[in-house]
Design a protein around this motif. Sequence first.
Motif, PDB file in Angstrom:
ATOM      1  N   ASP A  28       6.933  -1.434  -2.710  1.00 44.62           N
ATOM      2  CA  ASP A  28       8.187  -1.657  -1.992  1.00 44.62           C
ATOM      3  C   ASP A  28       9.013  -0.380  -1.899  1.00 44.62           C
ATOM      4  O   ASP A  28       9.793  -0.207  -0.958  1.00 44.62           O
ATOM      5  CB  ASP A  28       9.027  -2.737  -2.694  1.00 44.62           C
ATOM      6  N   LEU A  29       8.831   0.490  -2.860  1.00 41.82           N
ATOM      7  CA  LEU A  29       9.627   1.716  -2.939  1.00 41.82           C
ATOM      8  C   LEU A  29       9.247   2.722  -1.865  1.00 41.82           C
ATOM      9  O   LEU A  29      10.115   3.274  -1.179  1.00 41.82           O
ATOM     10  CB  LEU A  29       9.469   2.332  -4.333  1.00 41.82           C
ATOM     11  N   THR A  30       7.963   2.978  -1.703  1.00 43.56           N
ATOM     12  CA  THR A  30       7.496   3.941  -0.702  1.00 43.56           C
ATOM     13  C   THR A  30       6.150   3.491  -0.140  1.00 43.56           C
ATOM     14  O   THR A  30       5.099   4.096  -0.425  1.00 43.56           O
ATOM     15  CB  THR A  30       7.402   5.366  -1.313  1.00 43.56           C
ATOM     16  N   PRO A  31       6.146   2.417   0.649  1.00 43.71           N
ATOM     17  CA  PRO A  31       4.876   1.839   1.112  1.00 43.71           C
ATOM     18  C   PRO A  31       4.063   2.771   1.995  1.00 43.71           C
ATOM     19  O   PRO A  31       2.836   2.831   1.857  1.00 43.71           O
ATOM     20  CB  PRO A  31       5.320   0.590   1.883  1.00 43.71           C
ATOM     21  N   ARG A  32       4.737   3.512   2.891  1.00 43.23           N
ATOM     22  CA  ARG A  32       3.957   4.336   3.818  1.00 43.23           C
ATOM     23  C   ARG A  32       3.196   5.436   3.087  1.00 43.23           C
ATOM     24  O   ARG A  32       2.029   5.696   3.380  1.00 43.23           O
ATOM     25  CB  ARG A  32       4.870   4.934   4.893  1.00 43.23           C
ATOM     26  N   THR A  33       3.840   6.082   2.138  1.00 41.10           N
ATOM     27  CA  THR A  33       3.148   7.117   1.359  1.00 41.10           C
ATOM     28  C   THR A  33       1.981   6.530   0.583  1.00 41.10           C
ATOM     29  O   THR A  33       0.899   7.124   0.511  1.00 41.10           O
ATOM     30  CB  THR A  33       4.129   7.797   0.386  1.00 41.10           C
ATOM     31  N   LEU A  34       2.203   5.357   0.013  1.00 39.91           N
ATOM     32  CA  LEU A  34       1.130   4.693  -0.734  1.00 39.91           C
ATOM     33  C   LEU A  34      -0.037   4.364   0.179  1.00 39.91           C
ATOM     34  O   LEU A  34      -1.211   4.543  -0.199  1.00 39.91           O
ATOM     35  CB  LEU A  34       1.665   3.421  -1.385  1.00 39.91           C
ATOM     36  N   PHE A  35       0.244   3.931   1.404  1.00 41.06           N
ATOM     37  CA  PHE A  35      -0.824   3.579   2.336  1.00 41.06           C
ATOM     38  C   PHE A  35      -1.589   4.823   2.795  1.00 41.06           C
ATOM     39  O   PHE A  35      -2.802   4.776   3.015  1.00 41.06           O
ATOM     40  CB  PHE A  35      -0.263   2.828   3.539  1.00 41.06           C
ATOM     41  N   ILE A  36      -0.875   5.956   2.947  1.00 41.18           N
ATOM     42  CA  ILE A  36      -1.555   7.210   3.296  1.00 41.18           C
ATOM     43  C   ILE A  36      -2.504   7.619   2.174  1.00 41.18           C
ATOM     44  O   ILE A  36      -3.651   8.021   2.405  1.00 41.18           O
ATOM     45  CB  ILE A  36      -0.531   8.329   3.566  1.00 41.18           C
ATOM     46  N   LEU A  37      -2.013   7.520   0.937  1.00 44.60           N
ATOM     47  CA  LEU A  37      -2.853   7.834  -0.231  1.00 44.60           C
ATOM     48  C   LEU A  37      -4.074   6.931  -0.266  1.00 44.60           C
ATOM     49  O   LEU A  37      -5.213   7.398  -0.443  1.00 44.60           O
ATOM     50  CB  LEU A  37      -2.021   7.658  -1.502  1.00 44.60           C
ATOM     51  N   LEU A  38      -3.842   5.656  -0.076  1.00 42.66           N
ATOM     52  CA  LEU A  38      -4.936   4.679  -0.108  1.00 42.66           C
ATOM     53  C   LEU A  38      -5.954   4.966   0.996  1.00 42.66           C
ATOM     54  O   LEU A  38      -7.173   4.942   0.765  1.00 42.66           O
ATOM     55  CB  LEU A  38      -4.357   3.282   0.048  1.00 42.66           C
ATOM     56  N   GLY A  39      -5.460   5.259   2.210  1.00 43.79           N
ATOM     57  CA  GLY A  39      -6.355   5.534   3.332  1.00 43.79           C
ATOM     58  C   GLY A  39      -7.181   6.784   3.126  1.00 43.79           C
ATOM     59  O   GLY A  39      -8.358   6.845   3.504  1.00 43.79           O
ATOM     60  N   THR A  40      -6.584   7.802   2.520  1.00 42.91           N
ATOM     61  CA  THR A  40      -7.313   9.063   2.272  1.00 42.91           C
ATOM     62  C   THR A  40      -8.408   8.858   1.239  1.00 42.91           C
ATOM     63  O   THR A  40      -9.531   9.351   1.404  1.00 42.91           O
ATOM     64  CB  THR A  40      -6.337  10.149   1.808  1.00 42.91           C
ATOM     65  N   GLN A  82       3.777  11.189  -4.135  1.00 44.09           N
ATOM     66  CA  GLN A  82       3.696  12.221  -3.106  1.00 44.09           C
ATOM     67  C   GLN A  82       2.802  13.375  -3.538  1.00 44.09           C
ATOM     68  O   GLN A  82       2.000  13.890  -2.747  1.00 44.09           O
ATOM     69  CB  GLN A  82       5.096  12.727  -2.769  1.00 44.09           C
ATOM     70  N   ALA A  83       2.924  13.785  -4.802  1.00 49.18           N
ATOM     71  CA  ALA A  83       2.089  14.881  -5.310  1.00 49.18           C
ATOM     72  C   ALA A  83       0.613  14.488  -5.293  1.00 49.18           C
ATOM     73  O   ALA A  83      -0.255  15.289  -4.890  1.00 49.18           O
ATOM     74  CB  ALA A  83       2.521  15.248  -6.733  1.00 49.18           C
ATOM     75  N   LEU A  84       0.321  13.258  -5.719  1.00 46.34           N
ATOM     76  CA  LEU A  84      -1.072  12.797  -5.708  1.00 46.34           C
ATOM     77  C   LEU A  84      -1.598  12.707  -4.283  1.00 46.34           C
ATOM     78  O   LEU A  84      -2.762  13.061  -4.026  1.00 46.34           O
ATOM     79  CB  LEU A  84      -1.178  11.437  -6.397  1.00 46.34           C
ATOM     80  N   THR A  85      -0.776  12.253  -3.353  1.00 44.64           N
ATOM     81  CA  THR A  85      -1.194  12.146  -1.951  1.00 44.64           C
ATOM     82  C   THR A  85      -1.544  13.508  -1.387  1.00 44.64           C
ATOM     83  O   THR A  85      -2.556  13.671  -0.688  1.00 44.64           O
ATOM     84  CB  THR A  85      -0.084  11.487  -1.108  1.00 44.64           C
ATOM     85  N   ILE A  86      -0.726  14.515  -1.680  1.00 46.37           N
ATOM     86  CA  ILE A  86      -0.999  15.874  -1.203  1.00 46.37           C
ATOM     87  C   ILE A  86      -2.297  16.402  -1.804  1.00 46.37           C
ATOM     88  O   ILE A  86      -3.149  16.963  -1.103  1.00 46.37           O
ATOM     89  CB  ILE A  86       0.177  16.813  -1.555  1.00 46.37           C
ATOM     90  N   PHE A  87      -2.481  16.195  -3.107  1.00 49.09           N
ATOM     91  CA  PHE A  87      -3.692  16.675  -3.777  1.00 49.09           C
ATOM     92  C   PHE A  87      -4.943  16.014  -3.204  1.00 49.09           C
ATOM     93  O   PHE A  87      -5.943  16.684  -2.886  1.00 49.09           O
ATOM     94  CB  PHE A  87      -3.596  16.397  -5.278  1.00 49.09           C
ATOM     95  N   VAL A  88      -4.905  14.689  -3.066  1.00 47.90           N
ATOM     96  CA  VAL A  88      -6.058  13.944  -2.563  1.00 47.90           C
ATOM     97  C   VAL A  88      -6.370  14.326  -1.118  1.00 47.90           C
ATOM     98  O   VAL A  88      -7.533  14.462  -0.729  1.00 47.90           O
ATOM     99  CB  VAL A  88      -5.808  12.426  -2.693  1.00 47.90           C
ATOM    100  N   THR A  89      -5.326  14.530  -0.308  1.00 44.64           N
ATOM    101  CA  THR A  89      -5.533  14.914   1.095  1.00 44.64           C
ATOM    102  C   THR A  89      -6.200  16.272   1.193  1.00 44.64           C
ATOM    103  O   THR A  89      -7.147  16.466   1.972  1.00 44.64           O
ATOM    104  CB  THR A  89      -4.180  14.935   1.844  1.00 44.64           C
ATOM    105  N   ILE A  90      -5.739  17.237   0.393  1.00 45.15           N
ATOM    106  CA  ILE A  90      -6.358  18.572   0.391  1.00 45.15           C
ATOM    107  C   ILE A  90      -7.814  18.476  -0.057  1.00 45.15           C
ATOM    108  O   ILE A  90      -8.711  19.101   0.539  1.00 45.15           O
ATOM    109  CB  ILE A  90      -5.561  19.532  -0.523  1.00 45.15           C
TER     110      ILE A  90
END
Length: 440
Positions: A284-296, A355-363
């Motif tokens: 609920d706090l940051t769904p879009r970022t979580l979904f980007i992380l999940l999708g990556t 956000q940090a995990l999303t950036i790391f996983v995306t890279i």
Amino acid sequence: MFGIKYLTEAHLKGFDRYKYNSIDTGFISVYIMHPFWNWCVQFLPKWLAPNLITFTGFLLTVVNFILIAYYDWDFQGANHAEHPVPSWVWSVAAINILLYYNLDGMDGKQARRTGTSGPLGELFDHGLDSYSAALIPIYMFSLFGTNDLPPIHMFFVIWNVFLNFYLTHVEKYNTGVMFLPWGYDCTMWGVSIILFLTTLAGPDIWHARPFFNISMATLFEVTLIGSAMMSSHPIIIKNIYLSYKNKTGKMRPFMEAARPLFPFLWLFAITTFWCFYSRNSIVDLTPRTLFILLGTLFSNIACRLIVAQMSDVRCDGFNLLIWPLLATVAVCCFPWYKEVFGSEISPEMECWIVQALTIFVTIAHLHYGQGVVCEMCDHFRIRCFKVRETTTKQETLINNLPEHISTVGNSHNSASLTESLLSKRLTNNENGSILKNKLS
């Protein structure tokens, strides 16, 4: 890059033997779209690389994501009296989806037309599709808002899309055949029509309750999950069963056949636990970022399965990117913060961690994709976004090949053997020309 090699010798040898095999029984694609794509591809210049067509279509889905996210980052827009997303954005999104769908159908035909078919084309196509599987459902969430479709429901809708995509490749991993799902055509047309209707009638139409006071968001959710459970999943199970019964598939033992499911289930279990036990309700706090992380993360798992099934090697039973995810979830769900540290983990801190995990996983995922593509290009001596200058020579040589060789494969990705023979013959011809020039 950085000396990391993602493909082993077994992978590369498997790609050399690879032959694309697919079955498409969808009425829309067989009787409407394929004839249309065959007509459209005639107008494409032959210097246009098929992978460039694929990548352009993918970028259109990214443009959609960015546009809608700019106006409605937290999916709260539909909760207000006036939706913040301008009507023209829905039109652009609908057009981009249709363009993506049609470019995705034409890239293989352009590959056959230019004589550039090969395993790289399929891997590139399906790898990008695995990322789009996360991006496209997110467009729809902005239509309903968090009041009608809570983020936890969005989470399970995305997982339903992931499951449909992933099981198709698990099916191919075990049967050796890509059974193209007819639901894909319906989904692309359905999403486009819904977005166009939103432009014409406004997003308020998706807050109507036409049947028994059931919201449109609930109908959307039930339709997606129900159609998959009643149509897609049983057919996949049937096809795998028949491949064992008729001995036409890979005939792997049960645990080996189910091996592709392990990293997928790990990802599902860990992220579901996170959503339910986060100290700050991260979904609920940051769904879009979580979904980007999940999708990556999902795209990385799917791409590795696609590489394994195409090269006919044993797939991974665990994905290394699960480790940083597991560590993050342990930090965010630690139940004794107050007792140990004197205070709870703050919502801001948990957002920064995600956000940090999303950036790391995306890279990490982009590095994997770039590395695999470069290694395949080096192996096949091709360029990803460029049609080889030898295309004209290849077309001439194809006409002179024996019939049993020239017809080895007629799909987007089944020309590995033909290309290998052509490459050797072209090399011999070029060496002969050089020697002749020297002697003269």
